[in-house]
Structures are given as structure tokens and as C-alpha cells.
Design a protein around this motif. Structure first.
Motif, PDB file in Angstrom:
ATOM      1  N   LYS A 181      -0.334  27.371 -34.022  1.00 16.83           N
ATOM      2  CA  LYS A 181       0.798  27.640 -34.908  1.00 16.83           C
ATOM      3  C   LYS A 181       2.129  27.401 -34.216  1.00 16.83           C
ATOM      4  O   LYS A 181       3.041  26.774 -34.777  1.00 16.83           O
ATOM      5  N   TYR A 187       5.017  24.330 -35.299  1.00 20.90           N
ATOM      6  CA  TYR A 187       6.424  24.596 -35.638  1.00 20.90           C
ATOM      7  C   TYR A 187       7.362  24.000 -34.599  1.00 20.90           C
ATOM      8  O   TYR A 187       8.447  23.507 -34.929  1.00 20.90           O
ATOM      9  N   ALA A 195       7.805  21.236 -37.852  1.00 21.50           N
ATOM     10  CA  ALA A 195       7.312  21.560 -39.192  1.00 21.50           C
ATOM     11  C   ALA A 195       8.260  22.493 -39.934  1.00 21.50           C
ATOM     12  O   ALA A 195       8.900  23.360 -39.328  1.00 21.50           O
ATOM     13  N   TYR A 230       4.060  22.726 -43.116  1.00 23.93           N
ATOM     14  CA  TYR A 230       3.097  23.348 -42.199  1.00 23.93           C
ATOM     15  C   TYR A 230       1.638  23.276 -42.663  1.00 23.93           C
ATOM     16  O   TYR A 230       0.761  22.910 -41.864  1.00 23.93           O
ATOM     17  N   GLU A 283      -1.189  21.627 -40.354  1.00 24.51           N
ATOM     18  CA  GLU A 283      -2.252  22.471 -39.804  1.00 24.51           C
ATOM     19  C   GLU A 283      -3.633  21.899 -40.120  1.00 24.51           C
ATOM     20  O   GLU A 283      -4.548  21.923 -39.280  1.00 24.51           O
TER      21      GLU A 283
END
Length: 463
Positions: A121, A125, A129, A134, A138
Motif C-alpha cells: 500500500k 501511493y 496513485a 489505487y 493494487e
């Protein structure tokens, strides 16, 4: 085995024009086909999912560049040593080099994904993103990282097979992977509606099959080097040499990695999520455009490496001259398509007119120096083939990791979003100029050494 040895010996005796076509054309076709790995994902995602999904691909693009950087570094470094050792008739050392690189690829290909999944995660970012992008990023990320080991091994296999002089098999392996990637992308996206995750899964499965297909070449005993004859050992000294010789291509691709991050962050700051989606298309076009030049350069690498080991400098100079002419010719053709037909190129990836219109100017500006960029790539592989890793490294990193990256950061401060795209042609001009200066100096030294060889030979005949 005998046929493979004869093919290798032709690198030092066959006419250069014929040899260049035989070695480079299959690799050019292979690299263009390999570029379909990038294009297929973007085309199917653009048409089957949407513009935000293209933004997701742009965000994960740096991660792909990292995997490719490692794979190309191991592969080109190993191939460079293999070509020189075979030129010196030392098959045992070539075999040790290959086995060391295989072991390293397996270890790194297992450990690196474990680290990347833990920080998934935060990494997504950090790569630029937005909240809307996102989920798409992902989905692609989760699958692609588990395929790293097969990316490493497939790049290694293609390079070491090519270094033996078997460019056709290397090209066939790459074609197989690219073809499967297209088919699998279509199935996972349009039939199973898996979105960006489907695009990543298709890429990973294609790499697995390519790896297994090329592995058969060495297991069948058709190669020059009988790997089953030598023990499986890892030698740190050999691995250091592989990484030194592969550092140029590694840092060149790391330049793409850093540049892609900088582009996403800059476009998020100076533009919008739509601009990131435009970059999702542009980044794949940009990489695809470099593929023919990489294929040409990889094709001449074993020719130059073998003749360098055999001290046949006239053949090296002739190979380089003809490769540069070939490179400029290809660049002119690509220039026409990218600069004069941008709508058609962009229209391959999306039906959304807004993305097409926003992408025209960036594509035209960034591709202005396309006819010359192959010179920089050829120069990198030239120094790699003659065992000069530090010059190779500098030539390689100057374009992406130094000039383009710095200009992408600096120019927008004065020109806004336009400065991001203007950075590309300016960096290309600078890096090609530096490559030409270094190349000119090295070829002059080769010509002088060649004249000394001829004088010594003539003196020997007189005596």
C-alpha cells in the motif's frame, strides 16, 4: 553441438552485412514483439476497463521497470562474459557464469516479492496513485510481483542463447511469450472481467511458459555449452563481474524506474489523474519505441564481443558503422509515425477522445529526437561488449537517470506541465552527444591498434 559451434565461429569470419542481418533482425523482431508485453496490457486495459485503469498501469510502471532492470542486468552481464569466454575457447568458464546467474536469479526472485508485498500500500501511493486509481494499481501489483523470478529467468535465457549465436531461438522464445500475453490478457479482461489483475496474471503466465520453453534448449543438449557436464555452484567473484557488466543496463532501466515515479508525482501535482492516465499510455509507447534499437544493439553485442576476444578490430568497426546507419533508418520511420500520426497511435489504446487529445502534444514533443536515440543505446552495448563496464554504465544512465530525470524536475518549475514533456528531447540531445564523443575516442584507439597490427604483420612478412 557441432552446428552451434560452427555458428559461433562464424561471428569471427562471416561477412559483416550478412552477419548483422542474421543476428540483429531476429532480435529486433523479438524486442518489438517483447514490447507487446507493455502494449497489450495498456491496449486491453484501456478498451476493456477504462481511463482510471490506465492510470493504475502508470502507477505500477516503475515496478515493472525495476523487475526488467534486474532481469536485463543479469542477462546482459552474463551474455557479455559468455561471448568473451567462448571467443577465447573457454566453455567451462562460460558454464560457471551461466549457473551462477541462474542461482542468483532464483534467490532474488523469491525474496524480493516477499518484501514488496509487505509494503504494498505504501509503495503504490508513493508511486503516485490517487484514491480513484489505487484499486486498479493494487490489482496489477498483487499479481505481477510474484512473477518476478520468471521475468529474471526469461531475460537471462534469451541473452545467453543469443550469446551463443542462436538469435532465432531467442527471438522465438520472446515471440511465444508476447503472443501468449496478448491471448491471455484478452481472456482474463474480456471473458473473466478481472481488470488490471487479469492483465498482470496474463503477463506472469506468459513469462512462465517462455522460461520453460527456453529451458529445454539446454536440457536437450543442443547448446554449445553442456550445462549438465559442470556442477551447480555459485561463485561470488563471477557474480560481481556479471553485475559490473550489467550495471549499465540496470541503471538505465532504473532511470526509467525513477523517471516513472517522478512523472507520476509531477503530473499529480501539475496536472490531474487524467494526465497520469495519459502517461500510462505514453510510457508504454516510449518503451516500445526503444525496443527496435535494443534489439539491434543486442544483435551486435555477440559479434563485437567475439571479435574483441579474437582481436579482430576491423570487424568491430565495420559492425558498428553499419549498425549506426541501420539505427538511424529505423529512427526515421518511427519518427514519422509518432510525430505525424499521433492520433492513430494513441487511438490504439483508448476510445476516449479526451485522453487522445491530451496525449497528442506530449507524444509529438517527446519523440522529436527519435532518429538519433539508437546511437546512445548502441554505444552502451558497444562498451559492454568490449568489457568496459564503467563507460557502459555512464552512457546508459546519462539519458534516463541523470538528464531526463533532472529536467523533469526542473523544467516544470518554469514551464508548468509542458516542461515535463520538453525534458525528453532535450535530454536525448545531450545524451546522444556524449555517447558520440566517447564512441569517437574509442574507435580512434581501435583504428590505431589495427594499424599497428597491420604494420607488425607486414614487417613479419618482410623478415
Amino acid at each position: 553441438m557441432k552446428t552451434a559451434i560452427m555458428e559461433k565461429q562464424k561471428l569471427g569470419s562471416e561477412p559483416i552485412s550478412k552477419l548483422l542481418l542474421k543476428m540483429s533482425v531476429p532480435m529486433i523482431l523479438a524486442m518489438v514483439i517483447n514490447g507487446m508485453y507493455y502494449l497489450a496490457d495498456a491496449i486491453f486495459v484501456g478498451w476493456g476497463v477504462g481511463s482510471e485503469a490506465l492510470g493504475g498501469l502508470a502507477v505500477i510502471f516503475p515496478l515493472q521497470m525495476l523487475a526488467i532492470a534486474i532481469g536485463m542486468a543479469i542477462g546482459t552481464g552474463t551474455a557479455s562474459i559468455e561471448s568473451i569466454e567462448l571467443g577465447n575457447q573457454r566453455k567451462d568458464k562460460a558454464a560457471k557464469t551461466i549457473k551462477t546467474s541462474v542461482i542468483f536469479s532464483l534467490i532474488l526472485g523469491i525474496l524480493l516479492p516477499l518484501i514488496l508485498i509487505i509494503f504494498k500500500k505504501k509503495i503504490i501511493y508513493f508511486f503516485g496513485a490517487t484514491e480513484n486509481i489505487y484499486p486498479h494499481a493494487e490489482g496489477y501489483y498483487t499479481y505481477i510481483v510474484y512473477g518476478f523470478v520468471f521475468i529474471f529467468l526469461s531475460f537471462l535465457e534469451v541473452n545467453i542463447i543469443k550469446a551463443e549465436g542462436n538469435a532465432k531461438l531467442a527471438a522465438l522464445g520472446m515471440f511465444l511469450g508476447a503472443f501468449l500475453n496478448v491471448i491471455l490478457d484478452a481472456i482474463f479482461i474480456f471473458v473473466f472481467h478481472m481488470g488490471t489483475a487479469g492483465a498482470a496474471l496474463g503477463t506472469v503466465i506468459a513469462r512462465i511458459i517462455t522460461t520453460l520453453y527456453l529451458m529445454r534448449y539446454y536440457l536437450s543438449g543442443r547448446s554449445i555449452i553442456n550445462l549438465q557436464k559442470y556442477p551447480w555452484t555459485f561463485e561470488g567473484k563471477i557474480m560481481k563481474r556479471i553485475l559490473a557488466l550489467g550495471s549499465g543496463v540496470f541503471f538505465n532501466q532504473i532511470g526509467f524506474f525513477l523517471l516513472a515515479i517522478a512523472m507520476n508525482i509531477s503530473l499529480r501535482y501539475y496536472g490531474s489523474g487524467l494526465d497520469i492516465s495519459v502517461y500510462g499510455v505514453f510510457s508504454r509507447i516510449y518503451v516500445f519505441v526503444t525496443m527496435p534499437f535494443l534489439g539491434l544493439a543486442q544483435g551486435i553485442q555477440p559479434i563485437i564481443g567475439y571479435n574483441f576476444g579474437a582481436e579482430k578490430f576491423q570487424r568491430i568497426l565495420e559492425t558498428l558503422k553499419k549498425a549506426i546507419i541501420f539505427s538511424i533508418s529505423m529512427g526515421v520511420v518511427l519518427f514519422v509515425f509518432m510525430v505525424f500520426l499521433p492520433e492513430g497511435v494513441l487511438g490504439l489504446f483508448t476510445k476516449e477522445s479526451l485522453i487522445i487529445q491530451k496525449g497528442i502534444i506530449p507524444l509529438q514533443i517527446s519523440m522529436l529526437i527519435t532518429p538519433l536515440i539508437g546511437i546512445q543505446i548502441l554505444t552502451y552495448f558497444f562498451f559492454l561488449a568490449i568489457n568496459q563496464p564503467f563507460k557502459s554504465l555512464f552512457v546508459s544512465v546519462s539519458r534516463q537517470a541523470i538528464f531526463t530525470l533532472l529536467l523533469v524536475i526542473i523544467l516544470p518549475l518554469f514551464m508548468g506541465k509542458l516542461g515535463i514533456w520538453v525534458a525528453y528531447p532535450i535530454a536525448d540531445i545531450i545524451s546522444v552527444g556524449i555517447a558520440c564523443l566517447l564512441l569517437n575516442k574509442e574507435t580512434k584507439q581501435m583504428k590505431q591498434y589495427q594499424m599497428k597490427q597491420q604494420f607488425a604483420f607486414a614487417s613479419g612478412l618482410e623478415n
